[in-house]
Design an enzyme around this catalytic site. Structure first.
Site, PDB file in Angstrom:
ATOM      1  CB  THR A   1      12.608  12.759  -8.481  1.00 25.04           C
ATOM      2  OG1 THR A   1      13.717  12.134  -7.824  1.00 25.04           O
ATOM      3  CG2 THR A   1      13.053  14.097  -9.052  1.00 25.04           C
TER       4      THR A   1
ATOM      5  N   GLY B   1       0.832  -1.203   0.000  1.00 24.12           N
ATOM      6  CA  GLY B   1       0.000   0.000   0.000  1.00 24.12           C
ATOM      7  C   GLY B   1       0.862   1.247   0.000  1.00 24.12           C
TER       8      GLY B   1
ATOM      9  N   PRO C   1      14.461  27.229  -8.627  1.00 26.61           N
ATOM     10  CG  PRO C   1      14.223  29.083 -10.055  1.00 26.61           C
ATOM     11  CD  PRO C   1      15.259  28.131  -9.480  1.00 26.61           C
TER      12      PRO C   1
ATOM     13  CB  SER D   1       0.421  -5.986   6.738  1.00 25.79           C
ATOM     14  OG  SER D   1       0.431  -6.214   8.133  1.00 25.79           O
TER      15      SER D   1
ATOM     16  CE  LYS E   1      10.213  21.410  -3.655  1.00 30.41           C
ATOM     17  NZ  LYS E   1      10.502  19.970  -3.817  1.00 30.41           N
TER      18      LYS E   1
ATOM     19  CB  VAL F   1       2.912 -11.557   0.136  1.00 33.55           C
ATOM     20  CG1 VAL F   1       3.355 -12.655  -0.830  1.00 33.55           C
ATOM     21  CG2 VAL F   1       1.807 -10.706  -0.486  1.00 33.55           C
TER      22      VAL F   1
END
Length: 519
Positions: free
Chosen positions: A360, A21, A104, A47, A86, A201
């Site tokens: 990123t 997740g 910037p 989980s 930002k 899993v």
């Protein structure tokens, strides 16, 4: 089912199983639910016992495209995820100790079809060096960038007006609580019939001959069969590594940082509209302001600094009282040679990682999802499309790698072993070529697939002391006095526009007061 020579023997994708997740898993679930045919069954396994890393609290402007795709409103995102705006990143002590520069998101001046704006500024500098104009006349390049000037003053306003207005050059992203963002996307996905199953899993089942994934078995004994499996299990890479054994392309020699410590502290004052990155002895520290707290962290090389040393440096540099305990993290920079193998696709940290210096990580998740959506294997997995996906993702990672390596390599620091190493290390040929072109005549050659614009490359290269030997002769067509007058007027316009903006904090308060929450 008719098979072509390029089609792997997989059925049409009717069952999607997402393992993991967090931000990546729920971004993936939300996007697939948005585009998949209505008879597609989407199941996500996660989980509560497995913690979410959740330190990706700074973003870049491309996230707006993902939110627009889902129909998520900016107001709802900022309210629910304690978000702030930002305008870029403040880099402290990277080029030299005591020196800083700002990267910037917005543009410097305005480019034309004939030449880039910064070439005009370079010509002014050449004129000043010859004594043809006053030495102070060109100013610094940041004087011509509204995001930078506004950020330094703690101000914010969104882009407005036509292309000829200064305010139209603004670009921005967000700081937000990524764990809250994941929960927001979970609600979105579950409202569109994504099934969440609590579990871990335990094993993965593959076809003996083909190696295709057929099912995963949970610790409860439940078996989940699927046609397409998406690995969002983070650094564990349970499927792409554990089952598919996709080779990892390691970039430690270019990016030697492999550890981080993250923690949250109280916000001591008004939130700044920018992220701060401060270079340290063996890495760097981040500071990310949300509405009510700060996200802090220290990224470092374990070859040159112990965890205790890194923690002490982090604690010595943070502001405000701690909100959370320090969270140590281990990582490898690089990516899977195959992000997509047979009927398994790795998204997010399972596919690769580039340290969060330019925020990123969420973008790379977004790109993995976008390319999967564009090549959706609705009729079965196709070898040519898988090869295309892997080539595109590899190129994405390599372009980002070059931009991050630039920050380290373009330094004058040699005060520690870490900085001596990165200053003198070999760099990728693609980066070396880009730097050679810039050093010659100040040209930044864009690629249509580049994430960071020439303006971003310009900010970092100039900020870290890389100045071209010459400027583009095409700008000599502009009469000298007209150039000087127009550039002075532009600097004044940028300064006045910034001064007219509200404070970042005031804008957020006003924005929420004017736009009630969506029901």
């Amino acid at each position: 089912m008719t098979q072509t020579s390029d089609t792997i023997n997989t059925p049409a994708v009717k069952r999607v199983v997402i393992v993991g997740g967090g931000t990546s898993g729920w971004m993936c679930a939300a996007a697939i639910a948005r585009i998949a045919p209505p008879d597609t069954r989407i199941t996500l396994v996660e989980s509560e016992d497995i913690g979410v890393i959740g330190v990706g609290e700074a973003t870049i402007p491309t996230l707006m495209e993902f939110n627009d795709f889902l129909g998520i409103k900016e107001h709802d995102l900022l309210r629910e995820c304690q978000g702030t705006y930002k305008l870029g990143i403040d880099f402290v002590d990277w080029y030299q100790k005591g020196q800083s520069y700002f990267h910037p998101f917005g543009f410097y001046g305005r480019d034309t079809p004939e030449f880039s704006f910064h070439q005009l500024w370079l010509r002014l500098n050449a004129m000043a060096a010859k004594g043809e104009i006053p030495a102070e006349a060109p100013g610094v390049i940041s004087d011509y960038n509204l995001c930078t000037v506004a950020a330094r003053q703690g101000r914010f306003a969104p882009p407005q007006g036509g292309a000829d207005t200064i305010l139209s050059t603004m670009r921005y992203a967000y700081h937000f609580d990524s764990a809250r963002y994941g929960k927001m996307l979970r609600r979105y996905a579950e409202q569109r019939n994504v099934e969440r199953i609590e579990g871990i899993v335990n094993s993965v089942e593959q076809e003996h001959n083909s190696g295709l994934l057929r099912s995963v078995t949970l610790n409860s004994g439940q078996v989940l069969e699927g046609d397409l499996f998406v690995d969002c299990s983070g650094f564990k890479a349970l499927l792409i590594d554990g089952a598919m054994q996709s080779e990892f392309v390691d970039w430690h020699h270019y990016l030697p940082c492999d550890r981080a410590i993250a923690m949250q502290t109280e916000l001591p004052g008004a939130p700044d509209p920018f992220t701060r990155s401060t270079a340290d002895d063996a890495g760097w520290r981040w500071r990310i302001p949300l509405q009510t707290r700060l996200g802090n962290g220290h990224v470092y090389s374990s070859d040159l600094m112990t965890q205790d040393e890194a923690l002490q440096k982090l604690l010595a540099g943070v502001e405000g009282e701690p909100v959370t305990q320090p969270l140590p993290l281990k990582f490898r920079t690089g990516h899977r040679k195959a992000f997509w193998e047979k009927n398994c696709v790795a998204i997010g940290l399972a596919g690769g990682f580039i340290e969060p210096l330019e925020s990123t990580s969420i973008h790379l998740t977004q790109m993995g999802i976008q390319r999967l959506v564009n090549l959706w294997p609705g009729r079965g997995c196709n070898r040519s499309e898988i090869a295309q996906y892997n080539a595109l993702m590899t190129a994405d990672y390599e372009r980002l790698r070059d931009f991050i390596v630039l920050h380290y390599n373009a330094t004058e620091r040699e005060d520690t072993e870490f900085w001596r190493y990165v200053k003198h290390m070999d760099i990728p040929d693609t980066l070396a070529a880009k730097l050679e072109i810039f050093r010659s005549n100040g040209r930044v050659i864009p690629s249509p697939e580049d994430l960071f614009t020439p303006h971003s490359w310009l900010a970092v290269m100039l900020g870290q002391g890389i100045y071209p030997e010459n400027y583009d002769v095409l700008v000599d067509r502009v009469p000298a006095q007209a150039l000087l007058k127009n550039m002075q007027m532009l600097r004044m316009s940028v300064a006045k526009t910034a001064e007219s903006m509200p404070s970042h904090e005031a804008f957020i308060r006003r924005y929420f007061a004017a736009a009630p929450a969506q029901v």
